[in-house]
Design an enzyme around this catalytic site. Structure first.
Site, mmCIF file in Angstrom:
data_model
loop_
_atom_site.group_PDB
_atom_site.id
_atom_site.type_symbol
_atom_site.label_atom_id
_atom_site.label_comp_id
_atom_site.label_asym_id
_atom_site.label_seq_id
_atom_site.Cartn_x
_atom_site.Cartn_y
_atom_site.Cartn_z
ATOM 1 C CG ASP A 261 7.322 9.011 -12.794
ATOM 2 O OD1 ASP A 261 8.497 9.338 -13.062
ATOM 3 O OD2 ASP A 261 6.559 9.739 -12.118
ATOM 4 C CE LYS B 21 25.393 14.078 -9.306
ATOM 5 N NZ LYS B 21 25.790 14.271 -10.687
ATOM 6 N N GLY C 200 49.977 28.253 2.746
ATOM 7 C CA GLY C 200 50.731 29.407 3.246
ATOM 8 C C GLY C 200 51.848 29.686 2.272
ATOM 9 C CB CYS D 89 53.546 32.775 -3.916
ATOM 10 S SG CYS D 89 55.239 33.093 -4.385
HETATM 11 N N1 LIG Z 1 18.869 16.026 -14.002
HETATM 12 C C1 LIG Z 1 20.157 15.748 -14.041
HETATM 13 O O1 LIG Z 1 20.888 16.173 -14.927
HETATM 14 C C2 LIG Z 1 20.749 14.866 -12.991
HETATM 15 C C3 LIG Z 1 22.051 14.382 -13.171
HETATM 16 C C4 LIG Z 1 22.584 13.541 -12.211
HETATM 17 C C5 LIG Z 1 21.861 13.216 -11.089
HETATM 18 N N2 LIG Z 1 20.609 13.728 -10.919
HETATM 19 C C6 LIG Z 1 19.870 13.319 -9.733
HETATM 20 O O2 LIG Z 1 19.022 12.245 -10.121
HETATM 21 C C7 LIG Z 1 17.770 12.342 -9.436
HETATM 22 C C8 LIG Z 1 16.648 12.463 -10.430
HETATM 23 O O3 LIG Z 1 16.836 13.657 -11.168
HETATM 24 P P1 LIG Z 1 15.888 14.052 -12.394
HETATM 25 O O4 LIG Z 1 16.403 15.346 -12.909
HETATM 26 O O5 LIG Z 1 15.738 12.887 -13.302
HETATM 27 O O6 LIG Z 1 14.515 14.292 -11.599
HETATM 28 P P2 LIG Z 1 13.081 14.653 -12.168
HETATM 29 O O7 LIG Z 1 12.453 15.560 -11.183
HETATM 30 O O8 LIG Z 1 13.186 15.075 -13.607
HETATM 31 O O9 LIG Z 1 12.336 13.247 -12.132
HETATM 32 C C9 LIG Z 1 12.039 12.565 -10.957
HETATM 33 C C10 LIG Z 1 10.887 11.639 -11.260
HETATM 34 O O10 LIG Z 1 10.615 10.843 -10.103
HETATM 35 C C11 LIG Z 1 9.237 10.609 -10.088
HETATM 36 N N3 LIG Z 1 8.811 10.082 -8.781
HETATM 37 C C12 LIG Z 1 8.623 10.733 -7.616
HETATM 38 N N4 LIG Z 1 8.217 9.867 -6.642
HETATM 39 C C13 LIG Z 1 8.180 8.652 -7.211
HETATM 40 C C14 LIG Z 1 7.840 7.351 -6.746
HETATM 41 N N5 LIG Z 1 7.497 7.143 -5.464
HETATM 42 N N6 LIG Z 1 7.894 6.324 -7.595
HETATM 43 C C15 LIG Z 1 8.267 6.516 -8.886
HETATM 44 N N7 LIG Z 1 8.584 7.721 -9.397
HETATM 45 C C16 LIG Z 1 8.536 8.766 -8.572
HETATM 46 C C17 LIG Z 1 8.636 11.958 -10.457
HETATM 47 O O11 LIG Z 1 7.284 11.866 -10.865
HETATM 48 C C18 LIG Z 1 9.567 12.363 -11.586
HETATM 49 O O12 LIG Z 1 9.101 11.925 -12.853
HETATM 50 C C19 LIG Z 1 17.906 13.525 -8.492
HETATM 51 O O13 LIG Z 1 18.360 13.056 -7.246
HETATM 52 C C20 LIG Z 1 18.969 14.367 -9.140
HETATM 53 O O14 LIG Z 1 19.645 15.181 -8.200
HETATM 54 C C21 LIG Z 1 20.038 14.527 -11.857
#
Ligand SMILES: NC(=O)c1ccc[n+]([C@@H]2O[C@H](COP(=O)([O-])OP(=O)(O)OC[C@H]3O[C@@H](n4cnc5c(N)ncnc54)[C@H](O)[C@@H]3O)[C@@H](O)[C@H]2O)c1
Length: 438
Positions: free
Chosen positions: A30, A210, A265, A268
């Site tokens: 991260d 998705k 259509g 109903c």
């Molecule tokens: N939160 C959910 O319930 C959920 C469910 C299904 C899918 N998603 C999708 O999954 C993805 C992630 O969601 P999330 O809620 O975990 O996001 P989040 O914002 O909680 O976490 C994203 C993480 O990515 C990190 N990040 C950013 N740039 C980076 C890089 N270059 N290298 C490494 N890390 C980096 C950020 O620091 C952050 O910790 C999104 O696309 C979201 O739409 C989320």
């Protein structure tokens, strides 16, 4: 397996903990040093049921490490799960900047790596992003090719915040969008033990699924809430109503009515929807979602008209007129609306529907067609062959497989078929076939 996980938010952190629990060695990456420190010390960066205990346990096991060095993480793993955030930009588009930046690093890592690698994109991504945006970056940075030296694929994540460990262990299904069997095989190895089906599909379809799932969830919530507002205004118990609506597993909570096709259509749906909107109006209840249904349905008919006009041909054969194949009910049939609009545009129309016999139409059904297409008698032909022979454009609006097979047998190369009903296998046709929904 040796796995690297990029992005340690809700999705990445829960995946890291669950994969390490299942015996894999996982390196988490991260850009947020605070999150890395938390994980390194056995604490969770996200508040989720069960995560405090699980993170502490897997970090103690020694199978978890963390780093900010994306290149090193790729080099020490065989598979990468990419879970970085893809938030909304101010104009509503998807902000892919974190993903794009990361893919430059992933490509740089692949330049140094001689062993194959699988990149699994798990963040929600606009269809086409993996193949048209991310793969080219990795290929350009690495000087290597997808499908040869590495594999990119897309696996949508379905976990929900609040129950994410439970959802990880029991997802509705696993969907893998991939162009290579190797990528599917690796994901089967990783997730095949989960108690659900694994569906392999195209990368773009997996990306779209998705969005479609989330939109459907939002639609369901809005439907229930709009229904509740109307019920409240009518003195009806919305919980009782929605509970009973959900008991119907044949037509309501089921695949029924969820296949793309032509407009709805019939006698109903349109009338009952109009009555619902009127009930709401009388009671000052706003139902924007319900209000949007009829205009959206109308757009579907307009699109069919535009497709016919775009052929530039003026002789059109409509195959199927009643609102539902196998009945002679013409009331509010979208095919009647389509016929009316094509005639209004000055096109020459012929109609074939073996279930519609003018002499046998009665009551409201008869009045409806007489009002909308008064000269329908001169347009209806008893033989499909005569409609096909005298038309250039054929609108396939029946779901009768035998009738469609007959149209295909009769069609000539000069015909243009407009498919409103999802005809079988377009390549079998001797002429161009265009679908309203594909
Ligand atoms: N939160 C959910 O319930 C959920 C469910 C299904 C899918 N998603 C999708 O999954 C993805 C992630 O969601 P999330 O809620 O975990 O996001 P989040 O914002 O909680 O976490 C994203 C993480 O990515 C990190 N990040 C950013 N740039 C980076 C890089 N270059 N290298 C490494 N890390 C980096 C950020 O620091 C952050 O910790 C999104 O696309 C979201 O739409 C989320």
């Amino acid at each position: 397996m040796n796995i690297s996980i990029f992005g340690l938010g809700y999705v990445g952190a829960v995946s890291l903990a669950c994969l390490a629990r299942d015996g894999h060695r996982v390196v988490g990456v991260d850009v947020d040093a605070g999150k890395l420190e938390l994980i390194a010390s056995g604490r969770t960066p996200v508040v989720e049921e069960g995560m405090v205990e699980l993170m502490s346990e897997v970090v103690r096991s020694g199978r978890v490490s963390v780093t900010q060095n994306a290149v090193a993480a790729v080099l020490e793993s065989d598979i990468s799960l990419v879970c970085v955030g893809t938030p909304s930009a101010p104009n509503g588009s998807q902000d892919q900047s974190a993903m794009v930046r990361l893919c430059h690093d992933l490509g740089a890592a692949m330049r140094q790596k001689s062993r194959p690698h699988v990149f699994v994109f798990r963040s929600t991504l606009v269809p086409g992003t993996v193949e048209d945006v991310l793969r080219p970056i990795i290929e350009a940075e690495s000087g290597k090719k997808d499908g040869e030296h590495f594999h990119v694929c897309y696996q949508p994540e379905f976990l929900r915040e609040g129950s994410s460990i439970k959802d990880y262990d029991k997802p509705p299904y696993t969907i893998v969008g991939a162009n290579s069997p190797e990528a599917v095989a690796v994901l089967r190895q990783l997730f095949g033990h989960l108690p659900c089906e694994l569906h392999a599909t195209s990368v773009r379809s997996a990306e779209m699924v998705k969005y479609c799932c989330n939109n459907f969830h939002a639609l369901k919530i809005t439907f229930a809430n709009e229904t509740a507002r109307l019920c409240g205004a009518m003195g009806v118990d919305p919980f009782e109503v929605m509970n009973l609506v959900c008991q119907d597993r044949q037509l309501n909570i089921s695949p029924a009515y969820l296949k793309p096709g032509f407009a709805f259509g019939g006698s109903c749906l349109p009338k009952d929807l109009r009555a619902t909107l009127y009930m709401a109006k009388q009671r000052d209840v706003d139902l924007p979602m319900h209000n949007g249904i009829i205009p959206s349905n109308r757009l579907h008919v307009e699109r069919a008209v535009d497709m016919v006009l775009a052929t530039g041909k003026r002789h059109v054969g409509l195959i199927g007129l009643s609102f539902k194949t196998g009945t002679d009910d013409l009331r509010e049939s979208p095919m009647v609306t389509l016929a009316e609009q094509l005639i209004g545009k000055g096109l020459s129309l012929l109609v074939y529907d073996p279930d519609v016999h003018l002499s046998r139409l009665l009551g409201a059904n008869k009045r409806f067609i007489e009002m909308h297409v008064p000269h329908i008698g001169s347009l209806l032909r008893a033989e499909l062959a005569s409609v096909v022979c005298d038309s250039y454009v054929l609108i396939a609006a029946t779901t009768d497989k035998e009738a469609l097979a007959q149209v295909r047998r009769l069609a000539q190369p000069h015909h243009r078929v407009i498919d409103l009903a999802h005809v079988p296998a377009a390549p079998d046709w001797p002429c161009e076939v265009q679908g309203l929904c594909w």
